[in-house]
Scaffold this motif. Structure first.
Motif, PDB file in Angstrom:
ATOM      1  N   MET A 163       4.636  -5.319  -9.807  1.00 33.60           N
ATOM      2  CA  MET A 163       3.997  -6.231  -8.842  1.00 33.60           C
ATOM      3  C   MET A 163       3.219  -7.319  -9.591  1.00 33.60           C
ATOM      4  O   MET A 163       2.593  -7.040 -10.589  1.00 33.60           O
ATOM      5  CB  MET A 163       3.024  -5.419  -7.975  1.00 33.60           C
ATOM      6  CG  MET A 163       2.361  -6.197  -6.871  1.00 33.60           C
ATOM      7  SD  MET A 163       3.527  -6.840  -5.670  1.00 33.60           S
ATOM      8  CE  MET A 163       4.374  -5.326  -5.214  1.00 33.60           C
ATOM      9  N   ASN A 164       3.332  -8.510  -9.148  1.00 36.53           N
ATOM     10  CA  ASN A 164       2.480  -9.567  -9.710  1.00 36.53           C
ATOM     11  C   ASN A 164       2.149 -10.577  -8.611  1.00 36.53           C
ATOM     12  O   ASN A 164       2.646 -10.474  -7.480  1.00 36.53           O
ATOM     13  CB  ASN A 164       3.148 -10.238 -10.917  1.00 36.53           C
ATOM     14  CG  ASN A 164       4.407 -10.982 -10.547  1.00 36.53           C
ATOM     15  OD1 ASN A 164       4.434 -11.765  -9.596  1.00 36.53           O
ATOM     16  ND2 ASN A 164       5.464 -10.738 -11.297  1.00 36.53           N
ATOM     17  N   ASP A 177      -0.976  -2.677  -5.958  1.00 35.97           N
ATOM     18  CA  ASP A 177      -0.083  -2.331  -7.066  1.00 35.97           C
ATOM     19  C   ASP A 177       0.055  -0.808  -7.164  1.00 35.97           C
ATOM     20  O   ASP A 177      -0.510  -0.074  -6.327  1.00 35.97           O
ATOM     21  CB  ASP A 177      -0.564  -2.975  -8.383  1.00 35.97           C
ATOM     22  CG  ASP A 177      -1.842  -2.366  -8.925  1.00 35.97           C
ATOM     23  OD1 ASP A 177      -2.268  -1.297  -8.447  1.00 35.97           O
ATOM     24  OD2 ASP A 177      -2.420  -2.966  -9.852  1.00 35.97           O
ATOM     25  N   ALA A 178       0.776  -0.335  -8.170  1.00 34.28           N
ATOM     26  CA  ALA A 178       1.063   1.092  -8.293  1.00 34.28           C
ATOM     27  C   ALA A 178      -0.183   1.924  -8.599  1.00 34.28           C
ATOM     28  O   ALA A 178      -0.183   3.144  -8.428  1.00 34.28           O
ATOM     29  CB  ALA A 178       2.118   1.321  -9.374  1.00 34.28           C
ATOM     30  N   VAL A 232      -3.622  -6.583  -4.761  1.00 36.19           N
ATOM     31  CA  VAL A 232      -2.970  -7.734  -5.396  1.00 36.19           C
ATOM     32  C   VAL A 232      -3.055  -8.948  -4.472  1.00 36.19           C
ATOM     33  O   VAL A 232      -3.341 -10.053  -4.914  1.00 36.19           O
ATOM     34  CB  VAL A 232      -1.492  -7.440  -5.719  1.00 36.19           C
ATOM     35  CG1 VAL A 232      -0.837  -8.656  -6.369  1.00 36.19           C
ATOM     36  CG2 VAL A 232      -1.383  -6.224  -6.612  1.00 36.19           C
ATOM     37  N   TRP A 246      -4.692  -0.832  -6.759  1.00 36.29           N
ATOM     38  CA  TRP A 246      -5.609  -1.977  -6.810  1.00 36.29           C
ATOM     39  C   TRP A 246      -5.027  -3.122  -5.975  1.00 36.29           C
ATOM     40  O   TRP A 246      -3.839  -3.367  -6.006  1.00 36.29           O
ATOM     41  CB  TRP A 246      -5.808  -2.439  -8.258  1.00 36.29           C
ATOM     42  CG  TRP A 246      -6.767  -1.566  -9.005  1.00 36.29           C
ATOM     43  CD1 TRP A 246      -6.462  -0.441  -9.702  1.00 36.29           C
ATOM     44  CD2 TRP A 246      -8.182  -1.739  -9.108  1.00 36.29           C
ATOM     45  NE1 TRP A 246      -7.604   0.102 -10.244  1.00 36.29           N
ATOM     46  CE2 TRP A 246      -8.679  -0.679  -9.902  1.00 36.29           C
ATOM     47  CE3 TRP A 246      -9.092  -2.690  -8.628  1.00 36.29           C
ATOM     48  CZ2 TRP A 246     -10.029  -0.529 -10.202  1.00 36.29           C
ATOM     49  CZ3 TRP A 246     -10.442  -2.546  -8.938  1.00 36.29           C
ATOM     50  CH2 TRP A 246     -10.902  -1.483  -9.711  1.00 36.29           C
ATOM     51  N   GLU A 285      -1.967 -11.092 -12.486  1.00 34.83           N
ATOM     52  CA  GLU A 285      -1.719  -9.963 -13.372  1.00 34.83           C
ATOM     53  C   GLU A 285      -2.443 -10.181 -14.697  1.00 34.83           C
ATOM     54  O   GLU A 285      -2.530 -11.287 -15.195  1.00 34.83           O
ATOM     55  CB  GLU A 285      -0.218  -9.755 -13.607  1.00 34.83           C
ATOM     56  CG  GLU A 285       0.534 -10.976 -14.086  1.00 34.83           C
ATOM     57  CD  GLU A 285       1.002 -11.858 -12.927  1.00 34.83           C
ATOM     58  OE1 GLU A 285       0.306 -11.905 -11.886  1.00 34.83           O
ATOM     59  OE2 GLU A 285       2.043 -12.511 -13.075  1.00 34.83           O
ATOM     60  N   VAL A 323       0.842   4.221  -1.267  1.00 34.81           N
ATOM     61  CA  VAL A 323       0.919   4.249  -2.730  1.00 34.81           C
ATOM     62  C   VAL A 323       0.314   5.528  -3.299  1.00 34.81           C
ATOM     63  O   VAL A 323       0.823   6.065  -4.290  1.00 34.81           O
ATOM     64  CB  VAL A 323       0.291   2.971  -3.342  1.00 34.81           C
ATOM     65  CG1 VAL A 323      -1.225   2.991  -3.311  1.00 34.81           C
ATOM     66  CG2 VAL A 323       0.791   2.775  -4.775  1.00 34.81           C
ATOM     67  N   ALA A 336       3.802 -11.056  -4.903  1.00 38.06           N
ATOM     68  CA  ALA A 336       2.944 -10.698  -3.774  1.00 38.06           C
ATOM     69  C   ALA A 336       2.754 -11.881  -2.825  1.00 38.06           C
ATOM     70  O   ALA A 336       2.744 -11.718  -1.598  1.00 38.06           O
ATOM     71  CB  ALA A 336       1.590 -10.194  -4.287  1.00 38.06           C
ATOM     72  N   LEU A 388       6.361   0.393  -7.450  1.00 33.77           N
ATOM     73  CA  LEU A 388       5.738  -0.883  -7.830  1.00 33.77           C
ATOM     74  C   LEU A 388       4.420  -1.112  -7.116  1.00 33.77           C
ATOM     75  O   LEU A 388       3.590  -1.912  -7.547  1.00 33.77           O
ATOM     76  CB  LEU A 388       6.682  -2.041  -7.482  1.00 33.77           C
ATOM     77  CG  LEU A 388       8.065  -2.002  -8.119  1.00 33.77           C
ATOM     78  CD1 LEU A 388       8.931  -3.136  -7.574  1.00 33.77           C
ATOM     79  CD2 LEU A 388       7.944  -2.097  -9.642  1.00 33.77           C
ATOM     80  N   GLY A 389       4.234  -0.425  -5.978  1.00 32.20           N
ATOM     81  CA  GLY A 389       3.024  -0.623  -5.191  1.00 32.20           C
ATOM     82  C   GLY A 389       3.301  -0.285  -3.740  1.00 32.20           C
ATOM     83  O   GLY A 389       4.164   0.561  -3.452  1.00 32.20           O
TER      84      GLY A 389
END
Lengths: 132, 132, 132, 132
Positions: free
Chosen positions: B1-2, B30-31, B36, B34, D42, B60, B6, B106-107
């Motif tokens: 994930m970035n 994210d995984a 994003v 947290w 990220e 998650v 997102a 990935l999340g």
């Protein structure tokens, strides 16, 4: 919602509770769930302070009376655990959404300390003040 | 994930919600759970802010969609009270695990504010963007 | 302290704030630090909701006005870090202890939203109502 | 504030951070301090997630940039301990109040993750988008 309207609602709820011979806490929130006014009558159970606020918070965050919220946040409802969100919602009556004549949400009132039926009755008397 | 992926997911969910004529909150984690990205559409019930995040968090933390979590985290499920762990999990649909083609988590995405079925449909449209 | 006296204090503070042309939040606590009454005027900065309550809480928990508390709960005071106890105390004026004629603590009032000097002046006007 | 404007602000901040070669979190709140949009790039330090939100929260609750708030909430300022209210305020730059041309508060943006000067610069670029 403003301080003058909220004060009139507190006064109406306070008078109705005295007339009924019960003691309650009354919490009034605006449409964004920020507190506008609060009153605690002497002798009420202290647990009612938070309950009154959470009833109002439930009503405004989900735009439904807390008695209606009870139907969906219950283990048999369509959104079990919804009552565990937003810091804890209230699945019983006494929280009313306050709407303008055009349907716009103005805020919410929560009453706690007497029986649920009495709490609802007091909240309704106060809510009528708003529309007068 | 970035942030770029997102943002594309937020945009896809936002567009789909508008197409359906509903308002929602969208939360992407994210995984490691947290945040994003997050977006709240105007007019959505405010309670949906926390619900969207908790749906994604449920997905998650347990690597399953929140609709599947509902089967175990329920008074009649095999892990009743699991829904009370981790600050409160969500036992209804709208939270989806996001996985890569190789199955790696990935999340998650959580959508809230419309009906549960609509929330799930919007989350699925956004999730497809990730895999495109 | 009771709901009738607290309502009279809210009314007096509200009227004084309007007379001065400022907007404030007013919080009234009993001697056990439980909320009795609260009012937020429209247009006040939202940060004042919590500040008004914390000023009153500081006054009643330490039985001194928050302006006096500032002299001890400060890096240069004799009890630095005292301001970090009890969920966070307030080291500036606007919180007043409310006492009966015989010196018994009845509770506290906190006012926030205008300048510190104005907040104190409004709290004093309200406190006089209690003794009338 | 609405989702479309907030998305444009996120995009502008994200682009500016990439141009500067830094990573940040961006938080956008409405005038009642409710979240509207959030983005985390990220590689940014994870502590910045909460800092970005608290910077925006400080700005909107006290209707001043967090760099200005720093002058009053400091031990030598006129309201020491103000930073301990409202769940913890942020006494350094990177939170900006967002106002309409007529001065009405629309919300706030908070940026965290790079140096304070860079955070402020990114927030300003995003804020300009709102007024365009």
């Amino acid at each position: 919602m403003n301080a003058t309207l909220a004060t009139a609602m507190l006064d109406a709820a306070h008078a109705e509770a005295r007339r009924m011979g019960v003691t309650v806490c009354i919490s009034i929130l605006d449409a964004a769930a920020w507190p506008v006014a609060f009153l605690r009558m002497e002798g009420v159970i202290l647990g009612a302070v938070d309950v009154a606020s959470k009833k109002a918070r439930t009503a405004v965050l989900f735009q439904m009376d807390s008695a209606d919220f009870a139907k969906i946040g219950h283990p048999d409802g369509r959104a079990y655990t919804l009552e565990n969100t937003n810091g804890g919602m209230t699945s019983f009556g006494g929280g009313l959404v306050l709407k303008a004549a055009d349907g716009k949400v103005l805020g919410a009132i929560g009453v706690s300390g007497a029986s649920t039926e009495e709490d609802i009755a007091i909240a309704r008397v106060a809510a009528k003040t708003l529309l007068a």
